[in-house]
Scaffold this motif. Structure first.
Motif, PDB file in Angstrom:
ATOM      1  N   SER A 428       0.838  -1.210   0.000  1.00 34.03           N
ATOM      2  CA  SER A 428       0.000   0.000   0.000  1.00 34.03           C
ATOM      3  C   SER A 428       0.869   1.255   0.000  1.00 34.03           C
ATOM      4  O   SER A 428       0.504   2.277   0.574  1.00 34.03           O
ATOM      5  CB  SER A 428      -0.941   0.002   1.218  1.00 34.03           C
ATOM      6  N   GLY A 429       2.038   1.130  -0.617  1.00 37.45           N
ATOM      7  CA  GLY A 429       2.913   2.285  -0.748  1.00 37.45           C
ATOM      8  C   GLY A 429       3.598   2.710   0.527  1.00 37.45           C
ATOM      9  O   GLY A 429       4.017   3.854   0.671  1.00 37.45           O
ATOM     10  N   GLY A 430       3.707   1.795   1.492  1.00 38.31           N
ATOM     11  CA  GLY A 430       4.365   2.132   2.744  1.00 38.31           C
ATOM     12  C   GLY A 430       3.439   2.749   3.773  1.00 38.31           C
ATOM     13  O   GLY A 430       3.904   3.284   4.789  1.00 38.31           O
ATOM     14  N   ASN A 431       2.140   2.669   3.537  1.00 37.22           N
ATOM     15  CA  ASN A 431       1.155   3.199   4.491  1.00 37.22           C
ATOM     16  C   ASN A 431       1.284   2.457   5.816  1.00 37.22           C
ATOM     17  O   ASN A 431       1.112   1.242   5.874  1.00 37.22           O
ATOM     18  CB  ASN A 431      -0.251   3.028   3.919  1.00 37.22           C
ATOM     19  N   MET A 432       1.568   3.180   6.887  1.00 39.56           N
ATOM     20  CA  MET A 432       1.780   2.538   8.178  1.00 39.56           C
ATOM     21  C   MET A 432       0.472   2.206   8.884  1.00 39.56           C
ATOM     22  O   MET A 432       0.473   1.643   9.980  1.00 39.56           O
ATOM     23  CB  MET A 432       2.685   3.408   9.060  1.00 39.56           C
ATOM     24  N   ASN A 433      -0.638   2.557   8.252  1.00 42.26           N
ATOM     25  CA  ASN A 433      -1.960   2.179   8.761  1.00 42.26           C
ATOM     26  C   ASN A 433      -2.804   1.621   7.613  1.00 42.26           C
ATOM     27  O   ASN A 433      -3.786   2.239   7.194  1.00 42.26           O
ATOM     28  CB  ASN A 433      -2.665   3.388   9.404  1.00 42.26           C
ATOM     29  N   PRO A 434      -2.409   0.462   7.077  1.00 44.01           N
ATOM     30  CA  PRO A 434      -3.125  -0.099   5.925  1.00 44.01           C
ATOM     31  C   PRO A 434      -4.554  -0.489   6.284  1.00 44.01           C
ATOM     32  O   PRO A 434      -4.889  -0.694   7.451  1.00 44.01           O
ATOM     33  CB  PRO A 434      -2.287  -1.335   5.553  1.00 44.01           C
ATOM     34  N   SER A 435      -5.387  -0.629   5.269  1.00 42.98           N
ATOM     35  CA  SER A 435      -6.799  -0.938   5.482  1.00 42.98           C
ATOM     36  C   SER A 435      -6.992  -2.348   6.027  1.00 42.98           C
ATOM     37  O   SER A 435      -6.162  -3.239   5.814  1.00 42.98           O
ATOM     38  CB  SER A 435      -7.569  -0.799   4.167  1.00 42.98           C
ATOM     39  N   LYS A 436      -8.118  -2.547   6.723  1.00 46.33           N
ATOM     40  CA  LYS A 436      -8.442  -3.870   7.256  1.00 46.33           C
ATOM     41  C   LYS A 436      -8.666  -4.870   6.128  1.00 46.33           C
ATOM     42  O   LYS A 436      -8.320  -6.046   6.246  1.00 46.33           O
ATOM     43  CB  LYS A 436      -9.698  -3.779   8.124  1.00 46.33           C
ATOM     44  N   GLN A 437      -9.244  -4.395   5.025  1.00 47.01           N
ATOM     45  CA  GLN A 437      -9.496  -5.293   3.883  1.00 47.01           C
ATOM     46  C   GLN A 437      -8.197  -5.838   3.312  1.00 47.01           C
ATOM     47  O   GLN A 437      -8.095  -7.029   2.983  1.00 47.01           O
ATOM     48  CB  GLN A 437     -10.277  -4.539   2.789  1.00 47.01           C
ATOM     49  N   LEU A 438      -7.201  -4.950   3.223  1.00 46.71           N
ATOM     50  CA  LEU A 438      -5.913  -5.383   2.679  1.00 46.71           C
ATOM     51  C   LEU A 438      -5.228  -6.364   3.625  1.00 46.71           C
ATOM     52  O   LEU A 438      -4.678  -7.391   3.198  1.00 46.71           O
ATOM     53  CB  LEU A 438      -5.028  -4.160   2.441  1.00 46.71           C
ATOM     54  N   LYS A 439      -5.295  -6.078   4.919  1.00 45.62           N
ATOM     55  CA  LYS A 439      -4.704  -6.996   5.897  1.00 45.62           C
ATOM     56  C   LYS A 439      -5.424  -8.335   5.889  1.00 45.62           C
ATOM     57  O   LYS A 439      -4.795  -9.400   5.968  1.00 45.62           O
ATOM     58  CB  LYS A 439      -4.749  -6.364   7.296  1.00 45.62           C
ATOM     59  N   GLY A 440      -6.754  -8.282   5.777  1.00 45.60           N
ATOM     60  CA  GLY A 440      -7.523  -9.533   5.715  1.00 45.60           C
ATOM     61  C   GLY A 440      -7.189 -10.358   4.490  1.00 45.60           C
ATOM     62  O   GLY A 440      -7.055 -11.584   4.565  1.00 45.60           O
ATOM     63  N   GLY A 441      -7.038  -9.675   3.357  1.00 49.04           N
ATOM     64  CA  GLY A 441      -6.701 -10.381   2.117  1.00 49.04           C
ATOM     65  C   GLY A 441      -5.359 -11.076   2.207  1.00 49.04           C
ATOM     66  O   GLY A 441      -5.202 -12.234   1.793  1.00 49.04           O
ATOM     67  N   TRP A 442      -4.357 -10.391   2.794  1.00 42.06           N
ATOM     68  CA  TRP A 442      -3.046 -11.008   2.931  1.00 42.06           C
ATOM     69  C   TRP A 442      -3.045 -12.093   4.003  1.00 42.06           C
ATOM     70  O   TRP A 442      -2.260 -13.038   3.933  1.00 42.06           O
ATOM     71  CB  TRP A 442      -1.978  -9.955   3.230  1.00 42.06           C
ATOM     72  N   GLY A 443      -3.932 -11.971   4.975  1.00 43.68           N
ATOM     73  CA  GLY A 443      -4.068 -13.043   5.963  1.00 43.68           C
ATOM     74  C   GLY A 443      -4.517 -14.332   5.310  1.00 43.68           C
ATOM     75  O   GLY A 443      -3.944 -15.407   5.540  1.00 43.68           O
ATOM     76  N   ILE A 444      -5.530 -14.229   4.470  1.00 39.12           N
ATOM     77  CA  ILE A 444      -6.033 -15.399   3.742  1.00 39.12           C
ATOM     78  C   ILE A 444      -4.959 -15.947   2.805  1.00 39.12           C
ATOM     79  O   ILE A 444      -4.756 -17.161   2.695  1.00 39.12           O
ATOM     80  CB  ILE A 444      -7.306 -15.033   2.953  1.00 39.12           C
ATOM     81  N   ALA A 445      -4.251 -15.040   2.127  1.00 41.42           N
ATOM     82  CA  ALA A 445      -3.195 -15.465   1.199  1.00 41.42           C
ATOM     83  C   ALA A 445      -2.090 -16.214   1.929  1.00 41.42           C
ATOM     84  O   ALA A 445      -1.586 -17.233   1.429  1.00 41.42           O
ATOM     85  CB  ALA A 445      -2.626 -14.251   0.470  1.00 41.42           C
ATOM     86  N   GLN A 446      -1.701 -15.717   3.107  1.00 38.73           N
ATOM     87  CA  GLN A 446      -0.661 -16.390   3.881  1.00 38.73           C
ATOM     88  C   GLN A 446      -1.074 -17.816   4.225  1.00 38.73           C
ATOM     89  O   GLN A 446      -0.296 -18.761   4.083  1.00 38.73           O
ATOM     90  CB  GLN A 446      -0.392 -15.616   5.177  1.00 38.73           C
ATOM     91  N   GLY A 447      -2.310 -17.960   4.699  1.00 43.43           N
ATOM     92  CA  GLY A 447      -2.803 -19.294   5.035  1.00 43.43           C
ATOM     93  C   GLY A 447      -2.834 -20.208   3.827  1.00 43.43           C
ATOM     94  O   GLY A 447      -2.414 -21.376   3.895  1.00 43.43           O
ATOM     95  N   ALA A 448      -3.315 -19.688   2.694  1.00 38.48           N
ATOM     96  CA  ALA A 448      -3.434 -20.494   1.478  1.00 38.48           C
ATOM     97  C   ALA A 448      -2.068 -20.949   0.979  1.00 38.48           C
ATOM     98  O   ALA A 448      -1.879 -22.117   0.601  1.00 38.48           O
ATOM     99  CB  ALA A 448      -4.153 -19.691   0.396  1.00 38.48           C
ATOM    100  N   ILE A 449      -1.105 -20.052   0.966  1.00 33.58           N
ATOM    101  CA  ILE A 449       0.232 -20.396   0.475  1.00 33.58           C
ATOM    102  C   ILE A 449       0.891 -21.420   1.397  1.00 33.58           C
ATOM    103  O   ILE A 449       1.553 -22.361   0.928  1.00 33.58           O
ATOM    104  CB  ILE A 449       1.095 -19.125   0.347  1.00 33.58           C
ATOM    105  N   THR A 450       0.718 -21.270   2.697  1.00 30.43           N
ATOM    106  CA  THR A 450       1.298 -22.233   3.635  1.00 30.43           C
ATOM    107  C   THR A 450       0.678 -23.610   3.442  1.00 30.43           C
ATOM    108  O   THR A 450       1.380 -24.634   3.435  1.00 30.43           O
ATOM    109  CB  THR A 450       1.086 -21.766   5.091  1.00 30.43           C
ATOM    110  N   ILE A 451      -0.644 -23.663   3.273  1.00 24.20           N
ATOM    111  CA  ILE A 451      -1.324 -24.941   3.035  1.00 24.20           C
ATOM    112  C   ILE A 451      -0.817 -25.595   1.755  1.00 24.20           C
ATOM    113  O   ILE A 451      -0.556 -26.809   1.710  1.00 24.20           O
ATOM    114  CB  ILE A 451      -2.853 -24.728   2.961  1.00 24.20           C
ATOM    115  N   VAL A 452      -0.651 -24.783   0.709  1.00 25.63           N
ATOM    116  CA  VAL A 452      -0.165 -25.309  -0.571  1.00 25.63           C
ATOM    117  C   VAL A 452       1.225 -25.920  -0.404  1.00 25.63           C
ATOM    118  O   VAL A 452       1.512 -27.017  -0.920  1.00 25.63           O
ATOM    119  CB  VAL A 452      -0.147 -24.187  -1.630  1.00 25.63           C
ATOM    120  N   LEU A 453       2.100 -25.238   0.321  1.00 29.25           N
ATOM    121  CA  LEU A 453       3.450 -25.766   0.533  1.00 29.25           C
ATOM    122  C   LEU A 453       3.421 -27.081   1.298  1.00 29.25           C
ATOM    123  O   LEU A 453       4.201 -27.999   1.010  1.00 29.25           O
ATOM    124  CB  LEU A 453       4.300 -24.740   1.284  1.00 29.25           C
TER     125      LEU A 453
END
Length: 507
Positions: A428-453
C-alpha cells in the motif's frame, strides 16, 4: 537527498497478488510436478550458490559493525532533536519480545539433538558431538540472524524517519536511483520484498502447524497428516484474519502477552526441573565455544550437504524475514542513534535466544541421559515431537504438554498477524496504517500459500518449506547487498551535509 511525496500506486499489490494466486493454482493443479520443481530449485540454489549465502551474511556483519563503530553511528534515526518514543526498558522489552517466535520453540530441543545424532563433522553421540551440537545451534540462532534484521531495520528506519521517504525497502535505494524508486525498478524491489516475506513467514507457519499437529498425535493420539496440518492452518488463519479485520486489538495483544509470559514460565520451569547445574555448565561452555569459533564457522564449507539443510537454509530464512522483523524493530526505534540501534538489535534478542536454547538444549541432553536416550529416540523418529518428548521427562506433563501447544498457537497467531500487517504495508505504498481489507486479504493469502506448501511437500513438507525460503531469499539477498552500499552512501552524504550546515553557521 530531496524529499518526495509518493503518489498512490497499486502496482506492487496487483502484481504480488496475481503471482501469489498463480502459484497457489499451479501448486493445486500440478502438485507432483511442483514438488519436482521444488527439489530442482533447492538443489540448484544450495549447490550452486550456497557459498554466496554464507559470504553475504558475513558481509552484513562487517557492514553493520563498521557503521556502528564509525562516526556514522552517532546519526539519529529521525531528526537531530528527535527523542526516543519509548524508554530503554520498554524498548528492550519489545526487542526481547521480537526475538521470541515459532522457530525458536520448534527447534529448541530438536536441533541440538539432531546435531548430536548427525553432527556436521566428527562422530555422533559422543561428548564432543554434544559440544558441537550446542555450538552449532547457538551459531544458527545467535548474532548472525539479528544482524540481518538490523540491516533491514536500519534501511527502513533511516530513510523513513530521517529522510521522510515511504516506509518501504525501495526507499533505501534513493541514493542510488533517486526518483526511480517510484517507478518500475522501485516496484520490483518492493515486490521481491513481499515475496521474501510471504515465503519466509509461510515457512514459520508451516513448521508451527506441523509441530501442533504432531504434538496432538504425540499427546492424545490424533493422527497427524498433511490434511490435518492444513486444517490447523485453515482454522488458525480464520481466527487471526477475523481478529485483524474486526479490529480486535485487545485480543491480539492478549495473545502476544500470553506468548511472552508462557515463554518465561517454560524457561523457569525447565531450568528448575531439567537439571540446573547441568544446564548452567552447558550454557557456559556453549557460549565459549560459540564465541571462540564464530569467525571460522561463518565461512566454513566443509560439509556441503549438511550446510544445505541447515546453515544455508537458516541464512535464507533470516534474509526472507528481514523486511518483516526489520519493519518491527524500525518502528520502535525512532529517535535512537544508529549505534544504539545496531548494537541493541544485534545483541539483545540474540542474547535471549542463547539463554533460551541453552536452557532447552541443556535440559534435553541431561534428561536424555537420565532416560536412557528417550528424547534422542523420539527426535530421530519425528523431530517435530522433540519438545513434547522432553516435557514428558519432566513433572506435570499433563499440564505442560497442553500449555506447550497453547504457546505454539500464540506464536503462530502473533507471527501471522504481524505478517499480514507488513504485507499490507508493503503493498500500500508504505502506508503505516493499511486498510483492514488489505490486511484480511493477505491473511487469507498467507494461510493459502502455507497450506499449498504443506500439500505439495507431503511427507517432505519441511523440504518444500525450506526450498520456498531459499528461493524467495535469493533475489532479496542480492538486494540487501546493494542496499548496504546505498546506506553507506546515504550516511556519507548525511555527514557531508551536516558539515556544510555547520560551516555556514560559523560564517
Amino acid at each position: 537527498m530531496k524529499n518526495v511525496k509518493q503518489s498512490p500506486n497499486r502496482t506492487v499489490l496487483y502484481v504480488s497478488a496475481a503471482i501469489s494466486l498463480v502459484f497457489v493454482l499451479l501448486s493445486m493443479l500440478f502438485t507432483t510436478k511442483m514438488n519436482e520443481v521444488f527439489g530442482k530449485v533447492f538443489s540448484f540454489l544450495t549447490n550452486g550458490f550456497g557459498w554466496l549465502y554464507l559470504l553475504s551474511v558475513a558481509i552484513f556483519i562487517i557492514v553493520a559493525a563498521w557503521i556502528a563503530i564509525s562516526p556514522y553511528g552517532k546519526i539519529i534515526l529521525g531528526k537531530d532533536d528527535d527523542k526516543p518514543e519509548f524508554s530503554n526498558f520498554q524498548w528492550f522489552s519489545m526487542l526481547f519480545g521480537g526475538g521470541m517466535g515459532i522457530g525458536l520453540v520448534f527447534w529448541s530441543v530438536a536441533e541440538p539433538i539432531m546435531h548430536y545424532s548427525s553432527p556436521p563433522f566428527g562422530d555422533s553421540a559422543t561428548p564432543e558431538a554434544m559440544r558441537i551440537a550446542m555450538q552449532t545451534t547457538f551459531f544458527h540462532w545467535g548474532i548472525h540472524p539479528w544482524v540481518i534484521f538490523a540491516i533491514g531495520g536500519l534501511a527502513l528506519a533511516y530513510f523513513q524517519f530521517r529522510k521522510n521517504l515511504p516506509f518501504l525497502i525501495s526507499s533505501a535505494f534513493y541514493p542510488l536511483i533517486g526518483d526511480k524508486i517510484y517507478g518500475p525498478v522501485g516496484k520490483t524491489i518492493d515486490i521481491l520484498a513481499v515475496f521474501a516475506t510471504i515465503f519466509g513467514v509461510a515457512t514459520s507457519l508451516g513448521l508451527g502447524s506441523s509441530q501442533i499437529a504432531n504434538g496432538l498425535e504425540y499427546i492424545w493420539g490424533i493422527k497427524s497428516t498433511p490434511l490435518t496440518i492444513s486444517l490447523i492452518i485453515a482454522v488458525m488463519t480464520v481466527i487471526f484474519t477475523l481478529a485483524t479485520v474486526s479490529g480486535l486489538h485487545k485480543a491480539m495483544q492478549a495473545a502476544a502477552n500470553l506468548k511472552i509470559w508462557l515463554s518465561i514460565a517454560f524457561m523457569v520451569f525447565i531450568f528448575t526441573f531439567g537439571g540446573m547445574v547441568s544446564i548452567l555448565n552447558n550454557i557456559t561452555g556453549s557460549i565459549g565455544d560459540y564465541l571462540q569459533n564464530i569467525v571460522g564457522q561463518t565461512f566454513w564449507m566443509g560439509n556441503i550437504s549438511w550446510l544445505n539443510g541447515w546453515t544455508i537454509f537458516y541464512w535464507a530464512w533470516w534474509i526472507a524475514w528481514a523486511p518483516f522483523v526489520g519493519q518491527f524493530v524500525a518502528r520502535v526505534s525512532k529517535g535512537r542513534s544508529i549505534r544504539e540501534f545496531i548494537f541493541a538489535v544485534s545483541l539483545l534478542p540474540s542474547g535471549f535466544s542463547l539463554i533460551w536454547l541453552g536452557i532447552y538444549g541443556g535440559a534435553a541432553f541431561n534428561l536424555d541421559a537420565l532416560s536412557g536416550g528417550a528424547i534422542q529416540a523420539a527426535t530421530n523418529n519425528n523431530y517435530t515431537t522433540a519438545l513434547f518428548a522432553m516435557l514428558e521427562q519432566l513433572p506435570f506433563y499433563a499440564i505442560t504438554a497442553p500449555l506447550s501447544i497453547i504457546l505454539i498457537v500464540a506464536c503462530f497467531i502473533g507471527a501471522a498477524n504481524s505478517a499480514t500487517y507488513v504485507l499490507a504495508m508493503l503493498t500500500s505504498g508504505g502506508n503505516m496504517n493499511p486498510s483492514k481489507q488489505l490486511k484480511g486479504g493477505w491473511g487469507i493469502a498467507q494461510g493459502a500459500i502455507t497450506i499449498v506448501l504443506i500439500l505439495v511437500g507431503g511427507t517432505s513438507a519441511v523440504q518444500a518449506l525450506q526450498t520456498a525460503s531459499i528461493a524467495a531469499a535469493f533475489p532479496f539477498m542480492l538486494i540487501m547487498l546493494v542496499m548496504c552500499y546505498s546506506i553507506i552512501k546515504a550516511l556519507k552524504q548525511d555527514v557531508e551535509e551536516s558539515k556544510k550546515i555547520l560551516e555556514t553557521q560559523k560564517k
